[in-house]
Design a protein around this motif. Structure first.
Motif, mmCIF file in Angstrom:
data_model
loop_
_atom_site.group_PDB
_atom_site.id
_atom_site.type_symbol
_atom_site.label_atom_id
_atom_site.label_comp_id
_atom_site.label_asym_id
_atom_site.label_seq_id
_atom_site.Cartn_x
_atom_site.Cartn_y
_atom_site.Cartn_z
ATOM 1 N N ILE A 1 -0.595 12.223 5.061
ATOM 2 C CA ILE A 1 -1.283 10.937 4.956
ATOM 3 C C ILE A 1 -0.773 9.975 6.028
ATOM 4 C CG2 ILE A 1 -1.781 8.966 3.468
ATOM 5 C CD1 ILE A 1 -1.302 10.834 1.079
ATOM 6 N N ILE A 2 -1.696 9.426 6.802
ATOM 7 C CA ILE A 2 -1.387 8.402 7.791
ATOM 8 C C ILE A 2 -1.903 7.068 7.269
ATOM 9 C CG2 ILE A 2 -1.769 7.584 10.149
ATOM 10 C CD1 ILE A 2 -0.114 10.120 10.019
ATOM 11 N N VAL A 3 -1.049 6.050 7.285
ATOM 12 C CA VAL A 3 -1.454 4.724 6.831
ATOM 13 C C VAL A 3 -1.502 3.786 8.036
ATOM 14 C CG1 VAL A 3 -1.030 2.820 5.237
ATOM 15 C CG2 VAL A 3 -0.308 5.142 4.624
ATOM 16 N N GLY A 4 -2.658 3.158 8.242
ATOM 17 C CA GLY A 4 -2.813 2.174 9.310
ATOM 18 C C GLY A 4 -2.660 0.779 8.731
ATOM 19 N N TYR A 5 -1.435 0.259 8.779
ATOM 20 C CA TYR A 5 -1.148 -1.052 8.196
ATOM 21 C C TYR A 5 -1.722 -2.175 9.052
ATOM 22 C CZ TYR A 5 2.389 1.750 5.725
ATOM 23 O OH TYR A 5 3.044 2.695 4.984
ATOM 24 N N TYR A 6 -2.017 -3.291 8.394
ATOM 25 C CA TYR A 6 -2.498 -4.496 9.092
ATOM 26 C C TYR A 6 -3.637 -4.170 10.049
ATOM 27 C CZ TYR A 6 1.964 -6.113 7.201
ATOM 28 O OH TYR A 6 3.023 -6.405 6.356
ATOM 29 N N ASN A 7 -4.664 -3.512 9.499
ATOM 30 C CA ASN A 7 -5.882 -3.178 10.240
ATOM 31 C C ASN A 7 -5.632 -2.258 11.428
ATOM 32 O OD1 ASN A 7 -8.343 -4.671 9.080
ATOM 33 N ND2 ASN A 7 -6.784 -6.278 9.122
ATOM 34 N N GLY A 8 -4.649 -1.368 11.307
ATOM 35 C CA GLY A 8 -4.377 -0.405 12.360
ATOM 36 C C GLY A 8 -3.386 -0.885 13.405
ATOM 37 N N ALA A 9 -2.706 -2.000 13.131
ATOM 38 C CA ALA A 9 -1.686 -2.492 14.058
ATOM 39 C C ALA A 9 -0.510 -1.533 14.128
ATOM 40 C CB ALA A 9 -1.202 -3.877 13.635
ATOM 41 N N GLU A 10 -0.236 -0.852 13.023
ATOM 42 C CA GLU A 10 0.884 0.093 12.942
ATOM 43 C C GLU A 10 0.445 1.293 12.110
ATOM 44 O OE1 GLU A 10 5.574 0.104 11.501
ATOM 45 O OE2 GLU A 10 4.463 -1.770 11.654
ATOM 46 N N CYS A 11 0.420 2.475 12.704
ATOM 47 C CA CYS A 11 -0.031 3.686 12.023
ATOM 48 C C CYS A 11 1.144 4.641 11.849
ATOM 49 C CB CYS A 11 -1.145 4.366 12.816
ATOM 50 S SG CYS A 11 -2.594 3.325 13.094
ATOM 51 N N LYS A 12 1.523 4.900 10.601
ATOM 52 C CA LYS A 12 2.696 5.713 10.318
ATOM 53 C C LYS A 12 2.423 6.651 9.143
ATOM 54 C CE LYS A 12 5.451 3.709 13.332
ATOM 55 N NZ LYS A 12 6.061 4.434 14.469
ATOM 56 N N PRO A 13 3.164 7.772 9.069
ATOM 57 C CA PRO A 13 3.030 8.663 7.909
ATOM 58 C C PRO A 13 3.487 7.954 6.637
ATOM 59 C CG PRO A 13 4.195 9.739 9.721
ATOM 60 C CD PRO A 13 4.111 8.300 10.071
ATOM 61 N N LEU A 14 2.949 8.365 5.520
ATOM 62 C CA LEU A 14 3.273 7.738 4.244
ATOM 63 C C LEU A 14 4.753 7.847 3.907
ATOM 64 C CD1 LEU A 14 2.301 6.311 1.667
ATOM 65 C CD2 LEU A 14 1.756 8.572 0.723
ATOM 66 N N TYR A 15 5.426 8.905 4.390
ATOM 67 C CA TYR A 15 6.837 9.089 4.049
ATOM 68 C C TYR A 15 7.766 8.150 4.820
ATOM 69 C CZ TYR A 15 7.065 11.869 8.377
ATOM 70 O OH TYR A 15 6.992 12.291 9.679
ATOM 71 N N VAL B 1 0.840 -1.203 0.000
ATOM 72 C CA VAL B 1 0.000 0.000 0.000
ATOM 73 C C VAL B 1 0.871 1.248 0.000
ATOM 74 C CG1 VAL B 1 -1.678 1.317 1.339
ATOM 75 C CG2 VAL B 1 -1.934 -1.149 1.091
ATOM 76 N N ARG B 2 1.906 1.242 0.844
ATOM 77 C CA ARG B 2 2.808 2.400 0.899
ATOM 78 C C ARG B 2 3.458 2.639 -0.455
ATOM 79 N NH1 ARG B 2 8.058 2.049 1.432
ATOM 80 N NH2 ARG B 2 8.071 0.131 2.670
ATOM 81 N N LYS B 3 3.957 1.599 -1.086
ATOM 82 C CA LYS B 3 4.636 1.745 -2.370
ATOM 83 C C LYS B 3 3.687 2.268 -3.441
ATOM 84 C CE LYS B 3 8.216 -1.766 -1.622
ATOM 85 N NZ LYS B 3 8.766 -3.071 -2.095
ATOM 86 N N SER B 4 2.465 1.729 -3.482
ATOM 87 C CA SER B 4 1.498 2.168 -4.495
ATOM 88 C C SER B 4 1.110 3.626 -4.316
ATOM 89 C CB SER B 4 0.244 1.279 -4.432
ATOM 90 O OG SER B 4 0.554 -0.042 -4.788
ATOM 91 N N MET B 5 0.921 4.043 -3.064
ATOM 92 C CA MET B 5 0.522 5.419 -2.816
ATOM 93 C C MET B 5 1.662 6.397 -3.059
ATOM 94 S SD MET B 5 -2.042 5.202 0.431
ATOM 95 C CE MET B 5 -2.507 6.905 0.143
ATOM 96 N N GLN B 6 2.882 5.986 -2.739
ATOM 97 C CA GLN B 6 4.030 6.846 -3.014
ATOM 98 C C GLN B 6 4.227 7.035 -4.514
ATOM 99 O OE1 GLN B 6 7.310 5.065 -0.888
ATOM 100 N NE2 GLN B 6 6.866 6.180 0.991
ATOM 101 N N GLU B 7 3.937 5.995 -5.289
ATOM 102 C CA GLU B 7 4.045 6.107 -6.743
ATOM 103 C C GLU B 7 2.964 7.004 -7.327
ATOM 104 O OE1 GLU B 7 3.877 2.123 -8.150
ATOM 105 O OE2 GLU B 7 5.886 1.575 -7.424
ATOM 106 N N ALA B 8 1.798 7.040 -6.663
ATOM 107 C CA ALA B 8 0.657 7.776 -7.212
ATOM 108 C C ALA B 8 0.610 9.236 -6.799
ATOM 109 C CB ALA B 8 -0.644 7.091 -6.785
ATOM 110 N N LEU B 9 1.264 9.584 -5.667
ATOM 111 C CA LEU B 9 1.130 10.933 -5.121
ATOM 112 C C LEU B 9 2.475 11.642 -5.044
ATOM 113 C CD1 LEU B 9 -1.278 10.051 -2.186
ATOM 114 C CD2 LEU B 9 -1.893 11.253 -4.289
ATOM 115 N N PRO B 10 2.503 12.966 -5.257
ATOM 116 C CA PRO B 10 3.754 13.723 -5.115
ATOM 117 C C PRO B 10 4.245 13.693 -3.669
ATOM 118 C CG PRO B 10 1.878 15.205 -5.359
ATOM 119 C CD PRO B 10 1.364 13.831 -5.621
ATOM 120 N N ASN B 11 5.551 13.645 -3.487
ATOM 121 C CA ASN B 11 6.081 13.450 -2.129
ATOM 122 C C ASN B 11 5.863 14.630 -1.191
ATOM 123 O OD1 ASN B 11 7.965 15.222 -3.126
ATOM 124 N ND2 ASN B 11 9.615 13.719 -3.273
ATOM 125 N N ASP B 12 5.478 15.788 -1.715
ATOM 126 C CA ASP B 12 5.258 16.931 -0.830
ATOM 127 C C ASP B 12 3.951 16.815 -0.038
ATOM 128 O OD1 ASP B 12 3.852 17.248 -3.236
ATOM 129 O OD2 ASP B 12 3.759 19.419 -2.993
#
Length: 228
Positions: free
Chosen positions: A34-48, A18-29
């Motif tokens: 964007i906060i991504v909650g991986y594995y159903n919210g087990a780990e929530c981190k910024p997209l960068y 998910v992180r890789k796909s979104m980084q490819e689709a969106l400009p890095n600025d």
């Protein structure tokens, strides 16, 4: 929405794909918004954050007995592919029509263990067994805490599996939540107000078109949903 300074949270059962796909689709600025909650919210981190998520295949202590019983059950192994992460075990049926059979078997095996705090949720393609404390609602907390304007308390949640045991049932129990597929029995939330015949990504796009951003916030105007 991002250009107007609005923060977005993505709650997903998946990991770094998910992180890789979104980084490819969106400009890095805009990644910092964007906060991504991986594995159903087990780990929530910024997209960068390229160090996330933790994709280790060694489960936490609470899930160890469940992994053992899954791996030792021949019937379950014949039905599904088992993927293990630190705080999530995913069961993906080898044949999609076996999803409900797999659900019943999974719940039976876990109930026999007597584990407490373990959640079992279902999507349209898999079953996820989650460690205590794991929830897609964790993404909401991180989005709110990371916002510079602390008086912003409302978050709009959109998901597809609002009816329990759907994996969005907790997320769509929030006050402001919309479903693009199934809804819960709670009449005060988890509404599906997309046009008849709209479902999934089509309904999601309709809702997003209803959002009119202004100065870091947005208004929801249903009439805007049909704009080109």
């Amino acid at each position: 929405l991002l250009e107007e300074g609005i923060r977005i949270g993505i709650a997903t059962g998946r990991g770094k794909s998910v992180r890789k796909s979104m980084q490819e689709a969106l400009p890095n600025d805009v990644w910092k918004q964007i906060i991504v909650g991986y594995y159903n919210g087990a780990e929530c981190k910024p997209l960068y954050d390229n160090s996330s998520p933790d994709g280790t295949d060694k489960v936490c202590l609470e899930l160890e007995p469940i992994v053992d019983i899954f791996y030792s059950n021949r019937y379950l192994k014949s039905l599904a592919k088992v993927t293990v992460r630190k705080k999530q075990i995913s069961l993906e049926p080898k044949q999609i029509w076996n999803l409900n059979v797999l659900w019943g078997l999974t719940c039976e095996l876990i109930s026999n263990l007597g584990e407490t705090g373990i959640k079992v949720l279902m999507s349209t393609r898999s079953i996820d067994v989650l460690a205590p404390g794991v929830s897609k609602r964790n993404v909401i907390d991180v989005v709110l805490s990371s916002h510079s304007k602390k008086n912003h308390k409302a978050v709009l949640c959109i998901g597809d599996q609002g009816k329990w045991p759907g994996n969005d049932s907790e997320l769509l129990s929030e006050a402001y939540s919309l479903s693009v597929n199934t809804v819960s029995s709670n009449l005060s939330t988890c509404w599906n107000i997309a046009p008849a015949g709209y479902k999934g990504s089509q309904a999601t796009m309709f809702y997003l078109k209803c959002l009119v951003p202004e100065k870091g916030r947005f208004r929801f105007q249903l009439a805007c949903g049909r704009r080109k």
